[in-house]
Design a protein around this motif. Structure first.
Motif, PDB file in Angstrom:
ATOM      1  N   GLN A  72       0.823  -1.205   0.000  1.00  0.00           N
ATOM      2  CA  GLN A  72       0.000   0.000   0.000  1.00  0.00           C
ATOM      3  C   GLN A  72       0.860   1.258   0.000  1.00  0.00           C
ATOM      4  OE1 GLN A  72      -2.158   1.337   3.820  1.00  0.00           O
ATOM      5  NE2 GLN A  72      -3.806   0.461   2.602  1.00  0.00           N
ATOM      6  N   SER A  73       0.326   2.297  -0.676  1.00  0.00           N
ATOM      7  CA  SER A  73       0.907   3.624  -0.588  1.00  0.00           C
ATOM      8  C   SER A  73      -0.175   4.569  -0.098  1.00  0.00           C
ATOM      9  CB  SER A  73       1.421   4.070  -1.957  1.00  0.00           C
ATOM     10  OG  SER A  73       1.858   5.421  -1.914  1.00  0.00           O
ATOM     11  N   LEU A  74       0.203   5.464   0.790  1.00  0.00           N
ATOM     12  CA  LEU A  74      -0.702   6.502   1.255  1.00  0.00           C
ATOM     13  C   LEU A  74      -0.203   7.852   0.762  1.00  0.00           C
ATOM     14  CD1 LEU A  74      -1.366   5.417   4.955  1.00  0.00           C
ATOM     15  CD2 LEU A  74      -2.751   4.943   2.937  1.00  0.00           C
ATOM     16  N   PHE A  75      -1.147   8.688   0.337  1.00  0.00           N
ATOM     17  CA  PHE A  75      -0.831  10.016  -0.183  1.00  0.00           C
ATOM     18  C   PHE A  75      -1.538  11.022   0.725  1.00  0.00           C
ATOM     19  CE2 PHE A  75       0.225  13.020  -3.487  1.00  0.00           C
ATOM     20  CZ  PHE A  75      -0.817  13.922  -3.520  1.00  0.00           C
ATOM     21  N   HIS A  76      -0.759  11.889   1.350  1.00  0.00           N
ATOM     22  CA  HIS A  76      -1.313  12.854   2.290  1.00  0.00           C
ATOM     23  C   HIS A  76      -1.142  14.275   1.753  1.00  0.00           C
ATOM     24  CE1 HIS A  76      -1.221   9.697   5.451  1.00  0.00           C
ATOM     25  NE2 HIS A  76      -0.067   9.366   4.925  1.00  0.00           N
ATOM     26  N   ILE A  77      -2.185  15.076   1.921  1.00  0.00           N
ATOM     27  CA  ILE A  77      -2.080  16.512   1.669  1.00  0.00           C
ATOM     28  C   ILE A  77      -2.385  17.202   2.999  1.00  0.00           C
ATOM     29  CG2 ILE A  77      -2.873  18.504   0.338  1.00  0.00           C
ATOM     30  CD1 ILE A  77      -3.966  16.574  -1.743  1.00  0.00           C
ATOM     31  N   THR A  78      -1.394  17.864   3.564  1.00  0.00           N
ATOM     32  CA  THR A  78      -1.609  18.550   4.838  1.00  0.00           C
ATOM     33  C   THR A  78      -2.088  19.977   4.578  1.00  0.00           C
ATOM     34  OG1 THR A  78       0.702  19.238   4.896  1.00  0.00           O
ATOM     35  CG2 THR A  78       0.155  17.185   6.009  1.00  0.00           C
ATOM     36  N   ALA A  79      -2.775  20.544   5.589  1.00  0.00           N
ATOM     37  CA  ALA A  79      -3.291  21.916   5.488  1.00  0.00           C
ATOM     38  C   ALA A  79      -3.989  22.108   4.144  1.00  0.00           C
ATOM     39  CB  ALA A  79      -2.158  22.925   5.667  1.00  0.00           C
ATOM     40  N   SER A  80      -4.945  21.237   3.859  1.00  0.00           N
ATOM     41  CA  SER A  80      -5.563  21.218   2.524  1.00  0.00           C
ATOM     42  C   SER A  80      -6.280  22.527   2.209  1.00  0.00           C
ATOM     43  CB  SER A  80      -6.540  20.048   2.424  1.00  0.00           C
ATOM     44  OG  SER A  80      -7.538  20.177   3.404  1.00  0.00           O
ATOM     45  N   GLN A  81      -6.339  22.824   0.923  1.00  0.00           N
ATOM     46  CA  GLN A  81      -6.957  24.050   0.423  1.00  0.00           C
ATOM     47  C   GLN A  81      -7.962  23.687  -0.664  1.00  0.00           C
ATOM     48  OE1 GLN A  81      -3.536  26.064  -1.146  1.00  0.00           O
ATOM     49  NE2 GLN A  81      -2.526  26.220   0.842  1.00  0.00           N
ATOM     50  N   PRO A  82      -8.961  24.527  -0.897  1.00  0.00           N
ATOM     51  CA  PRO A  82      -9.910  24.243  -1.989  1.00  0.00           C
ATOM     52  C   PRO A  82      -9.215  24.006  -3.329  1.00  0.00           C
ATOM     53  CG  PRO A  82     -10.780  25.968  -0.596  1.00  0.00           C
ATOM     54  CD  PRO A  82      -9.385  25.675  -0.087  1.00  0.00           C
ATOM     55  N   ALA A  83      -8.082  24.657  -3.549  1.00  0.00           N
ATOM     56  CA  ALA A  83      -7.332  24.473  -4.800  1.00  0.00           C
ATOM     57  C   ALA A  83      -6.751  23.065  -4.935  1.00  0.00           C
ATOM     58  CB  ALA A  83      -6.203  25.499  -4.902  1.00  0.00           C
ATOM     59  N   ASP A  84      -6.763  22.295  -3.846  1.00  0.00           N
ATOM     60  CA  ASP A  84      -6.280  20.902  -3.915  1.00  0.00           C
ATOM     61  C   ASP A  84      -7.357  19.975  -4.455  1.00  0.00           C
ATOM     62  OD1 ASP A  84      -4.618  21.383  -0.743  1.00  0.00           O
ATOM     63  OD2 ASP A  84      -3.779  21.538  -2.763  1.00  0.00           O
ATOM     64  N   SER A  85      -8.568  20.459  -4.626  1.00  0.00           N
ATOM     65  CA  SER A  85      -9.666  19.638  -5.140  1.00  0.00           C
ATOM     66  C   SER A  85      -9.338  19.166  -6.549  1.00  0.00           C
ATOM     67  CB  SER A  85     -10.977  20.437  -5.153  1.00  0.00           C
ATOM     68  OG  SER A  85     -11.323  20.846  -3.848  1.00  0.00           O
ATOM     69  N   ALA A  86      -9.332  17.859  -6.733  1.00  0.00           N
ATOM     70  CA  ALA A  86      -8.958  17.251  -8.010  1.00  0.00           C
ATOM     71  C   ALA A  86      -9.098  15.743  -7.850  1.00  0.00           C
ATOM     72  CB  ALA A  86      -7.508  17.596  -8.386  1.00  0.00           C
ATOM     73  N   THR A  87      -8.800  15.010  -8.922  1.00  0.00           N
ATOM     74  CA  THR A  87      -8.706  13.555  -8.832  1.00  0.00           C
ATOM     75  C   THR A  87      -7.226  13.184  -8.770  1.00  0.00           C
ATOM     76  OG1 THR A  87     -10.767  13.173 -10.022  1.00  0.00           O
ATOM     77  CG2 THR A  87      -9.178  11.375 -10.008  1.00  0.00           C
ATOM     78  N   TYR A  88      -6.892  12.268  -7.877  1.00  0.00           N
ATOM     79  CA  TYR A  88      -5.507  11.860  -7.688  1.00  0.00           C
ATOM     80  C   TYR A  88      -5.356  10.403  -8.125  1.00  0.00           C
ATOM     81  CZ  TYR A  88      -4.931  16.255  -5.337  1.00  0.00           C
ATOM     82  OH  TYR A  88      -4.877  17.612  -5.071  1.00  0.00           O
ATOM     83  N   LEU A  89      -4.407  10.189  -9.016  1.00  0.00           N
ATOM     84  CA  LEU A  89      -4.182   8.875  -9.614  1.00  0.00           C
ATOM     85  C   LEU A  89      -2.888   8.272  -9.102  1.00  0.00           C
ATOM     86  CD1 LEU A  89      -4.887   9.859 -13.343  1.00  0.00           C
ATOM     87  CD2 LEU A  89      -6.480   8.804 -11.760  1.00  0.00           C
ATOM     88  N   CYS A  90      -2.946   6.973  -8.844  1.00  0.00           N
ATOM     89  CA  CYS A  90      -1.768   6.210  -8.461  1.00  0.00           C
ATOM     90  C   CYS A  90      -1.375   5.337  -9.650  1.00  0.00           C
ATOM     91  CB  CYS A  90      -2.121   5.349  -7.244  1.00  0.00           C
ATOM     92  SG  CYS A  90      -0.829   4.258  -6.666  1.00  0.00           S
ATOM     93  N   ALA A  91      -0.080   5.202  -9.899  1.00  0.00           N
ATOM     94  CA  ALA A  91       0.382   4.391 -11.022  1.00  0.00           C
ATOM     95  C   ALA A  91       1.688   3.711 -10.658  1.00  0.00           C
ATOM     96  CB  ALA A  91       0.587   5.255 -12.273  1.00  0.00           C
ATOM     97  N   SER A  92       1.950   2.578 -11.293  1.00  0.00           N
ATOM     98  CA  SER A  92       3.230   1.904 -11.069  1.00  0.00           C
ATOM     99  C   SER A  92       3.667   1.217 -12.346  1.00  0.00           C
ATOM    100  CB  SER A  92       3.106   0.883  -9.942  1.00  0.00           C
ATOM    101  OG  SER A  92       2.559  -0.311 -10.420  1.00  0.00           O
ATOM    102  N   PRO A  93       4.959   0.981 -12.503  1.00  0.00           N
ATOM    103  CA  PRO A  93       5.425   0.289 -13.705  1.00  0.00           C
ATOM    104  C   PRO A  93       4.997  -1.168 -13.684  1.00  0.00           C
ATOM    105  CG  PRO A  93       7.239   0.638 -12.177  1.00  0.00           C
ATOM    106  CD  PRO A  93       6.066   1.363 -11.616  1.00  0.00           C
ATOM    107  N   ARG A  94       4.682  -1.686 -14.861  1.00  0.00           N
ATOM    108  CA  ARG A  94       4.330  -3.097 -14.964  1.00  0.00           C
ATOM    109  C   ARG A  94       5.561  -3.967 -14.749  1.00  0.00           C
ATOM    110  NH1 ARG A  94      -0.599  -4.121 -17.114  1.00  0.00           N
ATOM    111  NH2 ARG A  94      -1.629  -2.304 -18.035  1.00  0.00           N
ATOM    112  N   ALA A  95       5.358  -5.108 -14.144  1.00  0.00           N
ATOM    113  CA  ALA A  95       6.447  -6.077 -14.017  1.00  0.00           C
ATOM    114  C   ALA A  95       6.852  -6.522 -15.415  1.00  0.00           C
ATOM    115  CB  ALA A  95       5.977  -7.286 -13.202  1.00  0.00           C
ATOM    116  N   GLY A  96       8.139  -6.471 -15.710  1.00  0.00           N
ATOM    117  CA  GLY A  96       8.630  -6.891 -17.015  1.00  0.00           C
ATOM    118  C   GLY A  96       8.730  -5.782 -18.037  1.00  0.00           C
TER     119      GLY A  96
END
Lengths: 113, 117
Positions: A72-96
């Motif tokens: 698991q990875s956790l993504f934190h935004i501290t002291a959040s602001q309305p400008a942080d409103s968005a969709t956040y995507l997680c990605a990783s390289p494929r094995a191989g």
């Protein structure tokens, strides 16, 4: 098959609070994970990368953790602001083929003033 | 640097028509990608290229073709448009060497919203 899962439910938080988004991976062990931000009608923008041997990485108000035991990875935004409103995507390289990415569906974050 | 540019921004096609989505990057990146993004489905890789003259299929290549004659350009061709190709298309590029982050981040264009009726 290799898979990345993110919370599908939108996250609503109050301005000033810390937002925490989750990314879980299954059936493989990625060398690193990437986090991107996507605003409506725009392409994703790279934010942070964390390698499997790094416990934590920070960039300004952003913090990412990587727990290989929990897969698991956790993504934190501290002291959040309305400008942080968005969709956040997680990605990783494929094995191989580390030049092709596996993408999560993203978590929508709304920061309310 | 303009980064990754895509044209057109929007397009409506009739079933059976063809079109080319243009993608250009000015960062001298070797790797380029075409994705489609549908609501609730995430980003799906259509085709990618590791350099001029070299392309390969991604997860959902059927109905599409690509070419890479230069480092800068990576056009995506739809030959016989179908309603299932209604989507938002993103082009992305990535450098040959790891970035300052230590990995191969991708740089995205603004997208093309395509509707096939």
């Amino acid at each position: 098959s290799q898979k990345i899962e993110q919370n599908s439910e939108a996250l609503n938080i109050q301005e000033g609070k810390t937002a925490t988004l989750t990314c879980n991976y299954t059936n493989y062990s990625p060398a690193y994970l990437q986090w991107y931000r996507q605003d409506p009608g725009r392409g994703p923008v790279f934010l942070l990368l964390i390698r499997e041997n790094e416990k934590e990485k920070r960039k300004e108000r952003l913090k990412v953790t990587f727990d290989t035991t929990l897969k698991q990875s956790l993504f934190h935004i501290t002291a959040s602001q309305p400008a942080d409103s968005a969709t956040y995507l997680c990605a990783s390289p494929r094995a191989g083929n580390n030049r092709k990415l596996i993408w999560g569906l993203g978590t929508s974050l709304a920061v309310n003033p | 640097n303009a980064g990754v540019t895509q044209t057109p921004k929007f397009r409506i096609l009739k079933i059976g028509q063809s079109m080319t989505l243009q993608c250009t990057q000015d960062m001298n990146h070797n790797y380029m990608y075409w994705y489609r993004q549908d609501p609730g489905m995430g980003l799906k890789l259509i085709y990618y290229s590791v350099g001029a003259g070299i392309t390969d299929k991604g997860e959902v290549p059927n109905g599409y073709n690509v070419s890479r004659s230069t480092t800068e350009d990576f056009p995506l061709r739809l030959e016989l448009a179908a309603p299932s190709q209604t989507s938002v298309y993103f082009c992305a590029s990535s450098p040959q060497s790891p970035g300052t982050s230590g990995g191969y981040e991708q740089f995205f264009g603004p997208g093309t919203r395509l509707t096939v009726l």
